[in-house]
Design a protein around this motif. Structure first.
Motif, mmCIF file in Angstrom:
data_model
loop_
_atom_site.group_PDB
_atom_site.id
_atom_site.type_symbol
_atom_site.label_atom_id
_atom_site.label_comp_id
_atom_site.label_asym_id
_atom_site.label_seq_id
_atom_site.Cartn_x
_atom_site.Cartn_y
_atom_site.Cartn_z
ATOM 1 N N ALA A 160 0.882 13.266 -1.844
ATOM 2 C CA ALA A 160 1.536 11.902 -2.172
ATOM 3 C C ALA A 160 0.902 11.477 -3.320
ATOM 4 C CB ALA A 160 0.275 11.075 -0.855
ATOM 5 N N SER A 161 1.427 10.128 -3.880
ATOM 6 C CA SER A 161 0.815 9.475 -4.617
ATOM 7 C C SER A 161 0.587 7.827 -4.581
ATOM 8 C CB SER A 161 1.126 10.097 -5.653
ATOM 9 O OG SER A 161 2.537 9.696 -6.393
ATOM 10 N N LEU A 162 0.430 6.971 -5.356
ATOM 11 C CA LEU A 162 0.287 5.441 -5.514
ATOM 12 C C LEU A 162 0.487 5.452 -7.176
ATOM 13 C CD1 LEU A 162 -0.040 3.272 -4.039
ATOM 14 C CD2 LEU A 162 -2.723 3.379 -4.257
ATOM 15 N N HIS A 163 1.101 4.262 -7.063
ATOM 16 C CA HIS A 163 1.223 4.150 -8.440
ATOM 17 C C HIS A 163 1.611 2.262 -8.741
ATOM 18 C CE1 HIS A 163 2.679 8.132 -8.561
ATOM 19 N NE2 HIS A 163 3.533 7.537 -7.855
ATOM 20 N N ILE A 164 0.654 1.776 -9.435
ATOM 21 C CA ILE A 164 0.522 -0.556 -9.595
ATOM 22 C C ILE A 164 0.440 -0.421 -10.354
ATOM 23 C CG2 ILE A 164 -0.784 -2.244 -8.673
ATOM 24 C CD1 ILE A 164 -1.916 -0.714 -6.077
ATOM 25 N N VAL A 165 1.671 -1.716 -10.662
ATOM 26 C CA VAL A 165 1.691 -2.756 -11.822
ATOM 27 C C VAL A 165 1.317 -3.958 -10.867
ATOM 28 C CG1 VAL A 165 3.138 -3.702 -12.944
ATOM 29 C CG2 VAL A 165 3.718 -1.449 -12.939
ATOM 30 N N ALA A 166 0.222 -4.755 -12.344
ATOM 31 C CA ALA A 166 -0.493 -6.185 -11.852
ATOM 32 C C ALA A 166 -0.217 -6.756 -12.777
ATOM 33 C CB ALA A 166 -1.663 -5.927 -11.474
ATOM 34 N N ASP A 167 0.047 -8.199 -12.610
ATOM 35 C CA ASP A 167 -0.185 -9.256 -13.301
ATOM 36 C C ASP A 167 -0.881 -10.336 -13.549
ATOM 37 O OD1 ASP A 167 0.757 -11.114 -15.418
ATOM 38 O OD2 ASP A 167 2.921 -10.379 -15.000
ATOM 39 N N GLY A 168 -2.013 -10.485 -14.157
ATOM 40 C CA GLY A 168 -3.002 -11.658 -14.509
ATOM 41 C C GLY A 168 -2.167 -12.713 -14.500
ATOM 42 N N MET A 169 -2.084 -13.631 -13.217
ATOM 43 C CA MET A 169 -1.493 -15.036 -13.336
ATOM 44 C C MET A 169 -2.046 -16.266 -14.967
ATOM 45 S SD MET A 169 -1.387 -15.755 -9.685
ATOM 46 C CE MET A 169 -1.049 -17.451 -9.612
ATOM 47 N N GLY A 170 -0.719 -16.161 -15.425
ATOM 48 C CA GLY A 170 -1.092 -16.797 -16.737
ATOM 49 C C GLY A 170 -1.418 -18.888 -15.603
ATOM 50 N N GLY A 171 -2.079 -19.334 -16.807
ATOM 51 C CA GLY A 171 -2.700 -20.879 -16.276
ATOM 52 C C GLY A 171 -3.897 -20.344 -15.510
ATOM 53 N N ALA B 93 2.650 -5.360 -7.406
ATOM 54 C CA ALA B 93 3.718 -4.333 -7.288
ATOM 55 C C ALA B 93 3.168 -2.604 -7.088
ATOM 56 C CB ALA B 93 4.909 -4.492 -7.966
ATOM 57 N N GLY B 94 4.038 -2.243 -5.930
ATOM 58 C CA GLY B 94 3.278 -0.470 -6.048
ATOM 59 C C GLY B 94 4.504 0.346 -5.337
ATOM 60 N N ILE B 95 4.190 1.377 -5.753
ATOM 61 C CA ILE B 95 4.996 2.332 -5.123
ATOM 62 C C ILE B 95 4.076 3.233 -3.696
ATOM 63 C CG2 ILE B 95 6.421 4.395 -4.858
ATOM 64 C CD1 ILE B 95 7.843 1.233 -5.236
ATOM 65 N N LEU B 96 3.941 3.852 -2.762
ATOM 66 C CA LEU B 96 3.099 3.993 -2.287
ATOM 67 C C LEU B 96 4.107 5.467 -2.438
ATOM 68 C CD1 LEU B 96 1.011 6.250 -1.401
ATOM 69 C CD2 LEU B 96 1.105 4.605 0.777
#
Length: 229
Positions: A28-39, A98-101
């Motif tokens: 198993a593996s975990l993959h995440i992309v996060a985008d800090g919110m503008g404003g 968003a992520g994929i496990l």
């Protein structure tokens, strides 16, 4: 599984995106992309805190339990960590994510906001996550003009911002077969170029070159993780 990732700040002073891709167990593996919110302030803090909190929760609690429940609880934990940072900094902060496990041949896709997940097989898109955005909500109720799109295109309706989560995070199970490709990308990337133009190329040098060119011209941060089974 082959993993490729890229993150760049574009013309912004700070890269508020945060990406992480690591094994959890042997299968198993975990993959995440996060985008800090503008404003909001401290977008780079919010994206990192949320990502690391999800990894921590899933790693400490194990993936032998119900995966859907595990992800839901990890998201709640991450939101609590964001709330703690809000209190510490005395300001609003938040992130879309968003992520994929991946466990064996199943990929569990989850997301809040407008970080996008796509699944390709034989060069065909089989799945694309629907962003939690004001534009999409408006489309559900009426036709949307080009002025509406321009005005509201960056407004998200769901995120990790420390406020109570009113609904569970969406989770979609994807059958991950040999040669399948799954990508996770921020709006800074997919608003600049169709990710499929990139991720269907197997040459990493070409990918790096292409993304470097895009980043130099881009006004926003851009990030992507691709998984090839």
């Amino acid at each position: 599984m082959k993993i490729y990732s890229y993150s760049g700040k574009g013309s912004r002073e700070t890269n508020e995106d945060y990406i992480k891709s690591e094994p959890i167990t042997k299968n198993a593996s975990l993959h995440i992309v996060a985008d800090g919110m503008g404003g909001y302030q401290f977008g780079e803090v919010a994206s990192q805190v949320a990502t690391e909190a999800i990894f921590q929760f899933i790693t400490e609690n194990g993936i032998e339990k119900d995966i859907h429940t595990l992800i839901q609880h990890a998201i709640v934990f991450a939101n609590e960590q964001i709330r703690s940072k809000r209190n510490q900094y005395h300001t609003k902060l938040g992130t879309t994510i968003a992520g994929i496990l991946v466990k064996d041949n199943t990929a569990y896709a989850f997301w809040l906001g407008d970080v996008q997940i796509q699944h390709f097989r034989d060069n065909k898109q089989l799945f694309c996550s629907k962003s939690h955005s004001l534009i999409n909500e408006m489309k559900n109720n009426r036709s949307v003009s080009s002025k509406d799109i321009e005005r509201y295109k960056n407004v998200v309706t769901r995120s990790l911002s420390g406020t109570p989560l009113e609904e569970p995070i969406p989770i979609v199970e994807i059958q991950f077969l040999e040669a399948d490709i799954i990508s996770i990308s921020t709006d800074g990337l997919y608003n600049s170029i169709d990710p499929s133009c990139l991720i269907l190329k197997s040459d990493i040098l070409l990918l790096n070159t292409e993304l470097s060119k895009i980043e130099k011209l881009n006004q926003d941060n851009l990030s992507i993780i691709t998984l090839t089974y």
